[in-house]
Design an enzyme around this catalytic site. Structure first.
Site, PDB file in Angstrom:
ATOM      1  N   HIS A  72       0.847  -1.207   0.000  1.00 21.64           N
ATOM      2  CA  HIS A  72       0.000   0.000   0.000  1.00 21.64           C
ATOM      3  C   HIS A  72       0.877   1.249   0.000  1.00 21.64           C
ATOM      4  O   HIS A  72       1.760   1.400   0.833  1.00 21.64           O
ATOM      5  CB  HIS A  72      -0.904   0.011   1.244  1.00 21.64           C
ATOM      6  N   TYR A 201      -8.998   5.103   8.312  1.00 23.56           N
ATOM      7  CA  TYR A 201      -9.098   5.403   9.744  1.00 23.56           C
ATOM      8  C   TYR A 201     -10.124   6.520   9.893  1.00 23.56           C
ATOM      9  O   TYR A 201      -9.917   7.626   9.396  1.00 23.56           O
ATOM     10  CB  TYR A 201      -7.755   5.890  10.298  1.00 23.56           C
ATOM     11  N   PRO A 293      -3.493  -0.178  19.046  1.00 21.45           N
ATOM     12  CA  PRO A 293      -3.265  -0.597  17.649  1.00 21.45           C
ATOM     13  C   PRO A 293      -3.530   0.492  16.610  1.00 21.45           C
ATOM     14  O   PRO A 293      -3.318   0.276  15.428  1.00 21.45           O
ATOM     15  CB  PRO A 293      -4.224  -1.769  17.470  1.00 21.45           C
ATOM     16  N   LYS A 297       1.563  -0.469  15.195  1.00 19.12           N
ATOM     17  CA  LYS A 297       2.965  -0.564  15.606  1.00 19.12           C
ATOM     18  C   LYS A 297       3.296  -1.798  16.434  1.00 19.12           C
ATOM     19  O   LYS A 297       4.466  -2.172  16.570  1.00 19.12           O
ATOM     20  CB  LYS A 297       3.337   0.689  16.422  1.00 19.12           C
ATOM     21  N   TYR A 385       4.123   6.305  10.215  1.00 14.33           N
ATOM     22  CA  TYR A 385       3.266   5.170   9.867  1.00 14.33           C
ATOM     23  C   TYR A 385       4.041   4.104   9.092  1.00 14.33           C
ATOM     24  O   TYR A 385       3.892   2.905   9.348  1.00 14.33           O
ATOM     25  CB  TYR A 385       2.064   5.651   9.033  1.00 14.33           C
TER      26      TYR A 385
HETATM   27  P1  FAS Z   1       2.421 -12.373  21.656  1.00 14.66           P
HETATM   28  O1  FAS Z   1       1.489 -12.013  22.791  1.00 14.66           O
HETATM   29  O2  FAS Z   1       1.904 -12.437  20.274  1.00 14.66           O
HETATM   30  O3  FAS Z   1       3.037 -13.828  21.949  1.00 14.66           O
HETATM   31  C1  FAS Z   1       3.420 -14.210  23.247  1.00 14.66           C
HETATM   32  C2  FAS Z   1       3.366 -15.715  23.317  1.00 14.66           C
HETATM   33  O4  FAS Z   1       3.826 -16.118  24.613  1.00 14.66           O
HETATM   34  C3  FAS Z   1       1.942 -16.249  23.172  1.00 14.66           C
HETATM   35  O5  FAS Z   1       1.912 -17.302  22.243  1.00 14.66           O
HETATM   36  C4  FAS Z   1       1.594 -16.746  24.580  1.00 14.66           C
HETATM   37  O6  FAS Z   1       0.738 -17.872  24.560  1.00 14.66           O
HETATM   38  C5  FAS Z   1       2.957 -17.107  25.120  1.00 14.66           C
HETATM   39  N1  FAS Z   1       3.031 -17.094  26.590  1.00 14.66           N
HETATM   40  C6  FAS Z   1       2.401 -16.260  27.436  1.00 14.66           C
HETATM   41  N2  FAS Z   1       2.727 -16.572  28.711  1.00 14.66           N
HETATM   42  C7  FAS Z   1       3.603 -17.630  28.661  1.00 14.66           C
HETATM   43  C8  FAS Z   1       4.293 -18.393  29.627  1.00 14.66           C
HETATM   44  N3  FAS Z   1       4.158 -18.142  30.921  1.00 14.66           N
HETATM   45  N4  FAS Z   1       5.112 -19.399  29.199  1.00 14.66           N
HETATM   46  C9  FAS Z   1       5.260 -19.645  27.869  1.00 14.66           C
HETATM   47  N5  FAS Z   1       4.619 -18.961  26.900  1.00 14.66           N
HETATM   48  C10 FAS Z   1       3.809 -17.952  27.298  1.00 14.66           C
HETATM   49  N6  FAS Z   1      -0.791  -5.048  16.804  1.00 14.66           N
HETATM   50  C11 FAS Z   1      -0.928  -4.346  15.667  1.00 14.66           C
HETATM   51  O7  FAS Z   1       0.067  -3.841  15.144  1.00 14.66           O
HETATM   52  N7  FAS Z   1      -2.169  -4.195  15.087  1.00 14.66           N
HETATM   53  C12 FAS Z   1      -3.297  -4.765  15.639  1.00 14.66           C
HETATM   54  O8  FAS Z   1      -4.393  -4.629  15.110  1.00 14.66           O
HETATM   55  C13 FAS Z   1      -3.192  -5.527  16.808  1.00 14.66           C
HETATM   56  N8  FAS Z   1      -4.292  -6.142  17.359  1.00 14.66           N
HETATM   57  C14 FAS Z   1      -4.138  -6.855  18.533  1.00 14.66           C
HETATM   58  C15 FAS Z   1      -5.239  -7.514  19.139  1.00 14.66           C
HETATM   59  C16 FAS Z   1      -5.088  -8.235  20.345  1.00 14.66           C
HETATM   60  C17 FAS Z   1      -6.290  -8.922  20.980  1.00 14.66           C
HETATM   61  C18 FAS Z   1      -3.818  -8.308  20.960  1.00 14.66           C
HETATM   62  C19 FAS Z   1      -3.633  -9.045  22.262  1.00 14.66           C
HETATM   63  C20 FAS Z   1      -2.718  -7.672  20.359  1.00 14.66           C
HETATM   64  C21 FAS Z   1      -2.875  -6.962  19.138  1.00 14.66           C
HETATM   65  N9  FAS Z   1      -1.792  -6.341  18.513  1.00 14.66           N
HETATM   66  C22 FAS Z   1      -1.898  -5.628  17.372  1.00 14.66           C
HETATM   67  C23 FAS Z   1      -0.488  -6.425  19.066  1.00 14.66           C
HETATM   68  C24 FAS Z   1       0.068  -7.769  18.693  1.00 14.66           C
HETATM   69  O9  FAS Z   1       0.089  -7.875  17.307  1.00 14.66           O
HETATM   70  C25 FAS Z   1       1.418  -7.874  19.345  1.00 14.66           C
HETATM   71  O10 FAS Z   1       2.183  -6.698  19.143  1.00 14.66           O
HETATM   72  C26 FAS Z   1       2.187  -9.063  18.855  1.00 14.66           C
HETATM   73  O11 FAS Z   1       1.409 -10.212  19.031  1.00 14.66           O
HETATM   74  C27 FAS Z   1       3.501  -9.104  19.648  1.00 14.66           C
HETATM   75  O12 FAS Z   1       4.058 -10.334  19.477  1.00 14.66           O
HETATM   76  P2  FAS Z   1       4.804 -11.069  20.710  1.00 14.66           P
HETATM   77  O13 FAS Z   1       5.672 -10.101  21.398  1.00 14.66           O
HETATM   78  O14 FAS Z   1       5.372 -12.300  20.122  1.00 14.66           O
HETATM   79  O15 FAS Z   1       3.655 -11.385  21.764  1.00 14.66           O
HETATM   80  C1  PHB Z   2      -5.572  -4.754  11.035  1.00 12.75           C
HETATM   81  O1  PHB Z   2      -5.714  -4.948   9.809  1.00 12.75           O
HETATM   82  O2  PHB Z   2      -5.829  -5.641  11.902  1.00 12.75           O
HETATM   83  C2  PHB Z   2      -5.071  -3.412  11.518  1.00 12.75           C
HETATM   84  C3  PHB Z   2      -4.586  -2.514  10.582  1.00 12.75           C
HETATM   85  C4  PHB Z   2      -4.123  -1.281  11.024  1.00 12.75           C
HETATM   86  C5  PHB Z   2      -4.168  -0.966  12.377  1.00 12.75           C
HETATM   87  C6  PHB Z   2      -4.661  -1.890  13.311  1.00 12.75           C
HETATM   88  C7  PHB Z   2      -5.119  -3.125  12.873  1.00 12.75           C
HETATM   89  O3  PHB Z   2      -3.726   0.242  12.810  1.00 12.75           O
END
Ligand code: FAS
Ligand code: PHB
Length: 390
Positions: A72, A201, A293, A297, A385
């Site tokens: 994009h 957005y 989100p 980032k 961004y």
């Molecule tokens: P993660 O949380 O992905 O991974 C951590 C891992 O550790 C998981 O698999 C968990 O099961 C495991 N774990 C936890 N406790 C443990 C333990 N005690 N022992 C062993 N393993 C354990 N970011 C965006 O940029 N855009 C978004 O739209 C967006 N939406 C999101 C929606 C939700 C509901 C959440 C929670 C996050 C969202 N994020 C978004 C942020 C997300 O993308 C994170 O930045 C990303 O998953 C980060 O990756 P990790 O640091 O690997 O953490």
């Molecule tokens: C998504 O596609 O899940 C998404 C994209 C942009 C954002 C947050 C989430 O800022």
């Protein structure tokens, strides 16, 4: 059992670090508390900065991303029933973002690790860290009824916001900074064409909305909801009715609704823990920081942490230099705080804050009007961004 690097967590951060270490010949073991199926089923982020795409390519896992990712050149802001395009490519000297779901990134990394045959323990229970402030740290956990112990040189805490690693650092050795927002995002995934060719957005007096996508056939939508909202309170029909109310008429009129294949609510918070190191434990990704989100980032910060941590570990194990590990936390935090600022600013710009007074609401409107009328202001949004340099 012994390894050089024990990685706690098989999310994007842990899997990407494991892939990079394995390709560099540095022994590592991943310990994950959930099942592989659960990890692969998570629906989260959707926008990758170029830095993350480059790192995935270096890790040898960008094949499908290059075939299926959507590049994009721009993104749209919507308010007062009008669309305003921010030309990311023109404003940043050619930089773009790639739309490719985190679910797909995780899938590609899991598949690559299986191909390498590197050890991963899923459904590990009672994971605990020991002797992290000595040069012989250990990780204990249980697989079923069988107790396991992993001796290692370094522990990478990639276990997310609710993980065990950050909580294993003594309270007097770590400082947290946090802001919890008075709302959440209700997200819906649907197999229908996206509302528009680029992300939208939307700021509206009823609340924020985001039109995103995963492919030309699959869309991802979000609407701002109150902090204590329950997903059961929202039928698919109610979601799309509210989404359409928050979008410009021209977009609402052509948006194609359909049955949700996933629907969930994510809370919004800004969070940073400093420092990201204690002895031989190094935190990366959501284990150390959380962003709302709005700025896309979260996943991208996990990638830049892994860039810095992998480079430092490679220096430690292959060049026998501790310099990278010594500077890891400060180097990662310098980029993290800038992304925290941008995510906080985008959230303040686009969401409806019930507690704001009339003056503050006028400030928000002036910020939006200034942004879409000033190439300098638009360039500032664009450079953040697409992702600040690593
Ligand atoms: P993660 O949380 O992905 O991974 C951590 C891992 O550790 C998981 O698999 C968990 O099961 C495991 N774990 C936890 N406790 C443990 C333990 N005690 N022992 C062993 N393993 C354990 N970011 C965006 O940029 N855009 C978004 O739209 C967006 N939406 C999101 C929606 C939700 C509901 C959440 C929670 C996050 C969202 N994020 C978004 C942020 C997300 O993308 C994170 O930045 C990303 O998953 C980060 O990756 P990790 O640091 O690997 O953490
Ligand atoms: C998504 O596609 O899940 C998404 C994209 C942009 C954002 C947050 C989430 O800022």
């Amino acid at each position: 059992m012994r390894t050089q690097v024990a990685i706690i967590g098989a999310g994007p951060a842990g899997l990407l670090l494991g892939q990079l270490l394995s390709r560099a010949g540095i022994d590592n073991v991943i310990v994950e508390q959930r099942s592989r199926e659960h990890v692969l089923s998570r629906i989260r982020a959707g926008v990758l900065e170029q830095g993350m795409v480059d790192l995935l390519r270096e890790a040898g896992v960008a094949g499908r991303l290059e075939r299926e990712g959507l590049v994009h050149d721009g993104v749209c802001l919507a308010f007062a029933d009008a669309l305003h395009r921010i030309d990311l490519k023109a404003l940043t000297g050619g930089k773009t973002v790639t739309v490719y779901g985190q679910t797909e990134v995780t899938h590609d990394l899991v598949e690559a690790r299986q191909a390498l045959g590197r050890p991963s323990f899923y459904e590990a229970q009672d994971v605990a860290l020991h002797a992290i402030d000595t040069d012989r740290p250990r990780v204990s956990f249980r697989i079923g009824e069988e107790a396991q112990e992993l001796q290692c040189d370094v522990i990478a805490g990639c276990d997310g916001y609710h993980g065990v690693c950050r909580r294993s650092i003594p309270e007097n050795a770590i400082t947290s900074f946090e802001r919890v927002y008075p709302f959440g995002w209700l997200g819906l995934l649907v197999d229908r064409p996206p509302a528009a060719p680029e992300l939208i957005y939307a700021h509206h007096e009823r609340g924020f909305a985001l039109c995103s996508m995963r492919s030309p056939e699959r869309s991802r939508y979000y609407i701002q909801v109150p902090q204590n909202e329950r997903v059961e309170a929202w039928s698919d029909e109610a979601f799309f009715l509210e989404l359409r109310r928050r979008l410009p008429v021209e977009i609402a009129a052509t948006l194609v609704a359909g049955p949700a294949i996933e629907k969930s609510i994510a809370p919004l918070r800004s969070f940073v823990a400093e420092p990201m190191r204690f002895g031989r434990l190094f935190l990366a990704g959501d284990a150390a920081h959380i962003v709302p989100p709005t700025g896309a980032k979260g996943l991208n910060l996990a990638a830049s942490d892994i860039r810095y941590l992998f480079d430092a570990l490679r220096e430690h194990f292959l060049d026998h230099s501790a310099a990278g590990l010594e500077s890891y936390s400060a180097r990662a935090l310098a980029r993290i705080w800038k992304a925290e600022r941008f995510s906080w600013w985008m959230t303040g710009l686009l969401h409806r804050f019930p507690e704001r007074n009339p003056f503050e609401q006028r400030m928000q409107q002036a910020e939006l009007d200034y942004l879409v009328g000033s190439p300098a202001a638009a360039a500032a949004l664009a450079e953040n961004y697409v992702g600040l340099p690593y």
